[in-house]
Motif scaffolding. Structure first.
Motif, PDB file in Angstrom:
ATOM      1  N   MET A 520       0.846  -1.190   0.000  1.00 19.73           N
ATOM      2  CA  MET A 520       0.000   0.000   0.000  1.00 19.73           C
ATOM      3  C   MET A 520       0.882   1.240   0.000  1.00 19.73           C
ATOM      4  N   LEU A 521       0.637   2.125  -0.954  1.00 21.32           N
ATOM      5  CA  LEU A 521       1.431   3.334  -1.138  1.00 21.32           C
ATOM      6  C   LEU A 521       0.612   4.550  -0.728  1.00 21.32           C
ATOM      7  N   ALA A 522       1.228   5.447   0.028  1.00 20.63           N
ATOM      8  CA  ALA A 522       0.511   6.635   0.482  1.00 20.63           C
ATOM      9  C   ALA A 522      -0.020   7.438  -0.703  1.00 20.63           C
ATOM     10  N   ALA A 523       0.816   7.629  -1.734  1.00 19.17           N
ATOM     11  CA  ALA A 523       0.409   8.453  -2.884  1.00 19.17           C
ATOM     12  C   ALA A 523      -0.839   7.887  -3.544  1.00 19.17           C
ATOM     13  N   TRP A 524      -0.821   6.608  -3.867  1.00 21.42           N
ATOM     14  CA  TRP A 524      -1.951   6.021  -4.579  1.00 21.42           C
ATOM     15  C   TRP A 524      -3.174   5.915  -3.681  1.00 21.42           C
ATOM     16  N   ASN A 525      -2.958   5.719  -2.381  1.00 21.07           N
ATOM     17  CA  ASN A 525      -4.089   5.758  -1.457  1.00 21.07           C
ATOM     18  C   ASN A 525      -4.706   7.151  -1.423  1.00 21.07           C
ATOM     19  N   GLY A 526      -3.859   8.183  -1.501  1.00 23.03           N
ATOM     20  CA  GLY A 526      -4.388   9.542  -1.574  1.00 23.03           C
ATOM     21  C   GLY A 526      -5.238   9.745  -2.812  1.00 23.03           C
ATOM     22  N   LEU A 527      -4.775   9.242  -3.969  1.00 25.02           N
ATOM     23  CA  LEU A 527      -5.568   9.334  -5.191  1.00 25.02           C
ATOM     24  C   LEU A 527      -6.895   8.602  -5.043  1.00 25.02           C
ATOM     25  N   MET A 528      -6.865   7.452  -4.360  1.00 23.06           N
ATOM     26  CA  MET A 528      -8.093   6.678  -4.212  1.00 23.06           C
ATOM     27  C   MET A 528      -9.064   7.340  -3.249  1.00 23.06           C
ATOM     28  N   VAL A 529      -8.551   8.018  -2.226  1.00 24.28           N
ATOM     29  CA  VAL A 529      -9.432   8.806  -1.353  1.00 24.28           C
ATOM     30  C   VAL A 529     -10.156   9.852  -2.193  1.00 24.28           C
ATOM     31  N   SER A 530      -9.431  10.504  -3.107  1.00 23.58           N
ATOM     32  CA  SER A 530     -10.070  11.454  -4.021  1.00 23.58           C
ATOM     33  C   SER A 530     -11.117  10.766  -4.882  1.00 23.58           C
ATOM     34  N   TRP A 587      10.223   6.452   4.011  1.00 21.39           N
ATOM     35  CA  TRP A 587       9.541   7.733   4.206  1.00 21.39           C
ATOM     36  C   TRP A 587       8.960   8.247   2.893  1.00 21.39           C
ATOM     37  N   GLY A 588       7.979   9.098   3.009  1.00 23.12           N
ATOM     38  CA  GLY A 588       7.238   9.576   1.863  1.00 23.12           C
ATOM     39  C   GLY A 588       8.048  10.470   0.941  1.00 23.12           C
ATOM     40  N   PHE A 589       7.651  10.458  -0.335  1.00 20.81           N
ATOM     41  CA  PHE A 589       8.212  11.341  -1.347  1.00 20.81           C
ATOM     42  C   PHE A 589       7.210  12.451  -1.635  1.00 20.81           C
ATOM     43  N   LEU A 590       7.596  13.367  -2.495  1.00 26.14           N
ATOM     44  CA  LEU A 590       6.726  14.500  -2.789  1.00 26.14           C
ATOM     45  C   LEU A 590       5.342  14.044  -3.225  1.00 26.14           C
ATOM     46  N   GLU A 591       5.272  13.031  -4.087  1.00 25.69           N
ATOM     47  CA  GLU A 591       3.968  12.604  -4.589  1.00 25.69           C
ATOM     48  C   GLU A 591       3.084  12.063  -3.480  1.00 25.69           C
ATOM     49  N   ASP A 592       3.676  11.485  -2.445  1.00 23.67           N
ATOM     50  CA  ASP A 592       2.871  11.007  -1.324  1.00 23.67           C
ATOM     51  C   ASP A 592       2.161  12.173  -0.644  1.00 23.67           C
ATOM     52  N   TYR A 593       2.902  13.231  -0.380  1.00 23.33           N
ATOM     53  CA  TYR A 593       2.306  14.398   0.272  1.00 23.33           C
ATOM     54  C   TYR A 593       1.288  15.071  -0.647  1.00 23.33           C
ATOM     55  N   ALA A 594       1.665  15.292  -1.900  1.00 22.61           N
ATOM     56  CA  ALA A 594       0.783  16.016  -2.816  1.00 22.61           C
ATOM     57  C   ALA A 594      -0.533  15.274  -3.027  1.00 22.61           C
ATOM     58  N   PHE A 595      -0.459  13.960  -3.252  1.00 24.51           N
ATOM     59  CA  PHE A 595      -1.679  13.208  -3.546  1.00 24.51           C
ATOM     60  C   PHE A 595      -2.535  13.019  -2.294  1.00 24.51           C
ATOM     61  N   VAL A 596      -1.905  12.855  -1.144  1.00 26.50           N
ATOM     62  CA  VAL A 596      -2.685  12.728   0.095  1.00 26.50           C
ATOM     63  C   VAL A 596      -3.351  14.062   0.435  1.00 26.50           C
ATOM     64  N   VAL A 597      -2.627  15.170   0.282  1.00 26.82           N
ATOM     65  CA  VAL A 597      -3.248  16.478   0.540  1.00 26.82           C
ATOM     66  C   VAL A 597      -4.442  16.682  -0.383  1.00 26.82           C
ATOM     67  N   ALA A 616      -4.645  18.272   6.265  1.00 28.92           N
ATOM     68  CA  ALA A 616      -4.071  18.654   4.972  1.00 28.92           C
ATOM     69  C   ALA A 616      -3.124  19.842   5.129  1.00 28.92           C
ATOM     70  N   LEU A 617      -3.505  20.820   5.925  1.00 26.83           N
ATOM     71  CA  LEU A 617      -2.635  21.981   6.140  1.00 26.83           C
ATOM     72  C   LEU A 617      -1.338  21.586   6.823  1.00 26.83           C
ATOM     73  N   ARG A 618      -1.426  20.686   7.784  1.00 31.00           N
ATOM     74  CA  ARG A 618      -0.206  20.255   8.483  1.00 31.00           C
ATOM     75  C   ARG A 618       0.720  19.488   7.533  1.00 31.00           C
ATOM     76  N   LEU A 619       0.138  18.633   6.688  1.00 30.46           N
ATOM     77  CA  LEU A 619       0.965  17.891   5.726  1.00 30.46           C
ATOM     78  C   LEU A 619       1.596  18.828   4.701  1.00 30.46           C
ATOM     79  N   GLN A 620       0.871  19.864   4.303  1.00 31.15           N
ATOM     80  CA  GLN A 620       1.435  20.814   3.365  1.00 31.15           C
ATOM     81  C   GLN A 620       2.622  21.543   3.986  1.00 31.15           C
ATOM     82  N   ASP A 621       2.519  21.869   5.249  1.00 30.34           N
ATOM     83  CA  ASP A 621       3.653  22.496   5.948  1.00 30.34           C
ATOM     84  C   ASP A 621       4.872  21.577   5.931  1.00 30.34           C
TER      85      ASP A 621
END
Length: 802
Positions: A520-530, A587-597, A616-621
């Motif tokens: 399970m990847l944070a980035a793709w899970n973020g896309l799926m939440v969307s 640890w996460g890469f940029l795409e993990d943060y961007a897609f989860v946000v 989302a605001l905390r992750l963006q920080d």
């Protein structure tokens, strides 16, 4: 293109790893199913096109001879990959190769023993990765060569996208393309000097075999190492200059109107009028392009180009949904079509495709009102819930293309998904009453979906003969035409076909299933939440929004380190359905943060639960702290420390099968500014867009998602504020009205009247907006000016979509 010959005095381009078929102009026949998995992308430079990779090197190589065939291994002895969590690495744990995972132990060994590093990158559902493993990495002699003369490193590209991107940049720049498996030879200092994709084990008439390549490189390392190192350094320096993305002397990004029109024209020129899509075969679903076209239509509704953009997107989505790239029996979409007709797919299914396509089909429903599109979106999410979901709420990465036709047999591509006429006839023998000629349910289904006795897969798309006599279901006629053909009622045909598909689905359950990549990847899970949040909001289905909520809870519980505020890239399914992590964690890469946000912002708008917006605001920080380039603008793909030792630190500059994390971040920053009013989000967005100005000007079609963000930034976002109680019916009616309209450049805000709430603290002007006569009330605000209060959903709809 950074041609190897241009940079390196003497260069030898080895023959291609895969040999393609000639293609016609209108419908470019079929691309052979013998190509490696390629990097889907668009644009005018060689980096931006789908091509077979050649193998390039920085020095000439002497010829090598043929060797022995693989020998049988009496006892399977695991290598050190047995201790890894990645399904892909574990697939190689019993190879007779002294594999190392990516890490310091391998690098130290290479330096100490003065050996080149052989880096092999792939992923667990990659067909040609399987082929190379079976043909070469299980070969005892090749295993000895790799173990004795090289330090062999295996990488799961989905675990380490930074490693993959750095060396894919080298392979694409020094050859005619790139794909997986990707095989690159490095100096002990991790600088690349030879790269390619799939290699057959032995030499052929037009191809150099893997064993020969190993022998040549071994010889060159012994005889010409200094020259090789010098050339490698020159290539790395050139790549560094070529890949730099920076604001430079520019103060502002380019004109959105100009970039929009140029991007649209480039898409229009490459559009397939008959079958939809924007590339020659193979055709990938590219939701970023469809999203751009919908946005372009909205801002050009009254023009011919606007109508054209809408037609191109809707037609492409319809042709894809009718084609074999969609699994008509079990739903969901395969990774790409090998032909221009969307007929014969490459059968693997990726989570990121399902997530983005659910949103695209939901948007198509918003725009057209045609329930065909909403049904497709619901089918995608039904498939994900059934086949790609962890019981705790997370989402798995992919299902393989290959599976055994029957238990105990060798896996074949597509075996789980294809059908013979005999199978269908046996499963659906019931006569259809009322037809104008003798007809069974099976015959009706076969007619509608184009099944034939000989099979409907061209031999040119099946060079191994694995699909002979088999059929891929693809819609050949409308329901109305099929009904008219047999003198039946349209609804009766719909019911018969759905019943038939359900029987095929039940029968298919008894086949051996394809391998599931349960990583399970944070980035793709973020896309799926969307995917779940947007579709649930558009269709007004709370059940779908609850899947998005559970996905976000999973991310926070299992993929977020509270102490550091950082996301983890991966987690894995353990025994008994538990969730496990690698040690140390990835640890996460940029795409993990961007897609989860993005997922969290979409979930807030769907659920109006402000906790998701706060996270989302905390992750963006955290993203800004770890990845922002304060000198050049934009975000690096990886943390500086995490990528220590890699020759390049890149900024992803292409919207392809997945959107660029920088493109998604540009949208996120705009939305966060809309939710909070904080000027620094907007300033960062402008810097990011300015940094990518040259790339957008040169090839806007390579960054359609960023061009969309550029438009949103220059047009300003709407703040749609609903004053009301989240659970009240009148509030829900206004919220649903907003979700029913396609408005890409907006933020939806719920103001519940509590001055201490998170959003009230962020946006003080919310306290000035009141409910009208104690009813839920909507305001549409732009440029710090708000509309008159609206309580009627119909009036709100007129204002939002005049």
């Amino acid at each position: 293109m950074l041609g190897a010959r241009a940079w390196l005095g003497s260069v030898l381009l080895l023959p291609r790893a895969g040999v393609g078929l000639a293609a016609s102009r209108r419908c470019p026949g079929v691309w052979p199913r013998t190509w490696p998995h390629r990097n889907p992308s668009r644009g005018s430079s060689s980096r931006d096109k789908d091509r077979s990779a050649t193998v390039s090197s920085s020095v000439p190589m002497p010829a090598g001879g043929k060797g022995s065939h693989p020998s049988s291994t009496p006892q399977r002895v695991p290598n050190r990959l047995i201790h890894e969590k990645s399904p892909y690495l574990l697939q190689h744990a019993y190879n007779p190769v002294d594999w190392y995972p990516w890490g310091q132990e391998a690098f130290d060994k290479a330096r100490k023993e003065n050996k080149p590093i052989f880096l092999s990158v792939g992923y667990s559902t990659c067909h040609w990765c399987h082929m190379m493993e079976e043909e070469s990495f299980q070969n005892e002699e090749i295993g000895r060569l790799l173990s004795e003369d090289f330090v062999s490193v295996k990488v799961d590209r989905e675990e380490r996208p930074d490693v993959d991107k750095v060396y894919m940049t080298f392979v694409q720049a020094t050859s005619s393309g790139g794909g997986w498996p990707m095989n690159v030879w490095l100096t002990p200092n991790l600088q690349p000097f030879v790269g390619g994709t799939y290699f057959p084990p032995e030499d052929g008439l037009t191809r150099v075999g893997f064993r020969t390549v190993l022998l040549r490189i071994r010889e060159q390392w012994k005889q010409n190492k200094n020259t090789l190192l010098e050339n490698s350094q020159r290539v790395t320096t050139a790549l560094l200059a070529r890949s730099e993305i920076s604001m430079g002397d520019r103060q502002l990004p380019p004109s959105a109107a100009t970039m929009n029109n140029r991007c649209f024209q480039q898409l229009d020129e490459g559009y397939d009028e008959e079958y939809g899509g924007f590339a020659e075969a193979p055709k990938f679903p590219t939701p970023v392009i469809l999203s751009f076209l919908f946005s372009y239509w909205l801002s050009h509704r009254l023009t011919q180009d606007g109508s054209r953009a809408q037609q191109m997107a809707l037609h492409t989505l319809k042709m894809m949904a009718n084609g074999g790239i969609r699994d008509h029996v079990g739903q969901g979409f395969h990774r790409y079509s090998t032909d221009c007709q969307w007929h014969v797919p490459h059968f693997e299914k990726m989570l990121y495709d399902q997530a983005q396509l659910a949103v695209a089909y939901s948007q198509a429903f918003q725009i057209s009102g045609d329930e065909f599109y909403s049904d497709v979106a619901k089918g995608i999410l039904q498939y994900v819930a059934r086949s790609l979901s962890h019981r705790s709420g997370g989402f798995y990465s992919a299902e393989d293309a290959d599976s055994p036709p029957e238990r105990g047999m060798r896996p074949k591509e597509g075996a789980y998904y294809v059908w013979t006429v005999k199978e269908v006839q046996q499963l659906l023998p019931e006569p259809v009453l009322g037809a104008t000629e003798p007809l069974t349910s099976g015959q009706l289904l076969m007619k509608h979906y184009g099944l034939t006795e000989a099979g409907n897969i061209s031999p040119s798309q099946d060079p191994k003969g694995e699909l002979q006599g088999q059929n891929v279901l693809t819609v050949r006629y409308s329901l109305e035409l099929t009904a008219a053909r047999f003198g039946l009622d349209v609804e009766a045909v719909r019911t018969l076909l759905n019943t038939g598909l359900e029987k095929l689905f039940q029968a298919r359950k008894h086949r051996p299933k394809p391998h599931l990549d349960s990583k399970m990847l944070a980035a793709w899970n973020g896309l799926m939440v969307s995917g779940y949040a947007v579709t649930g909001a558009v269709l007004g289905q709370d059940r779908l929004i609850s899947y998005a909520t559970n996905g976000a809870k999973f991310l926070k519980r299992h993929m977020f380190d509270v102490a550091s505020g950082r996301l983890m890239r991966t987690c894995y399914t353990g025994s008994g359905g538990t969730v496990e992590h690698s040690s140390p964690p990835c640890w996460g890469f940029l795409e993990d943060y961007a897609f989860v946000v993005r997922g969290l912002l979409d979930l807030y708008e769907a659920s109006q639960e402000s906790a998701w917006l706060e996270w989302a605001l905390r992750l963006q920080d955290t993203q800004d702290r770890l990845f922002w380039d304060s000198q050049g603008g934009g975000y690096f793909c990886s943390e500086a420390e995490l990528g220590a030792g890699l020759p390049l630190r890149l900024k992803d500059d292409q919207d392809g099968a997945e959107p660029s994390a920088n493109s998604v971040s540009a949208h996120n920053l705009l939305r966060l500014h809309g939710f909070t009013g904080h000027k620094d989000w907007m300033d960062k967005c402008v810097c990011l867009l300015t940094a990518f100005s040259e790339r957008m000007r040169r090839v806007p079609v390579a960054l359609p998602e960023m061009v969309r963000a550029l438009s949103a930034q220059q047009q300003t976002l709407k703040q749609i504020v609903i004053c009301g109680d989240r659970q009240a019916k009148d509030t829900k009616a206004l919220v649903q009205c907003v979700h029913s309209v396609y408005i890409p450049n907006k933020v939806l805000i719920l103001a519940d009247g509590d001055p201490s709430s998170f959003l009230s603290r962020q946006l003080p002007f919310l306290s000035t907006l009141r409910r009208l006569e104690d009813q839920a009330t909507a305001y549409v605000c732009e440029n710090q000016a708000c509309s008159m209060p609206i309580t009627d959903p119909c009036e709100l709809r007129k204002l939002l979509h005049p």
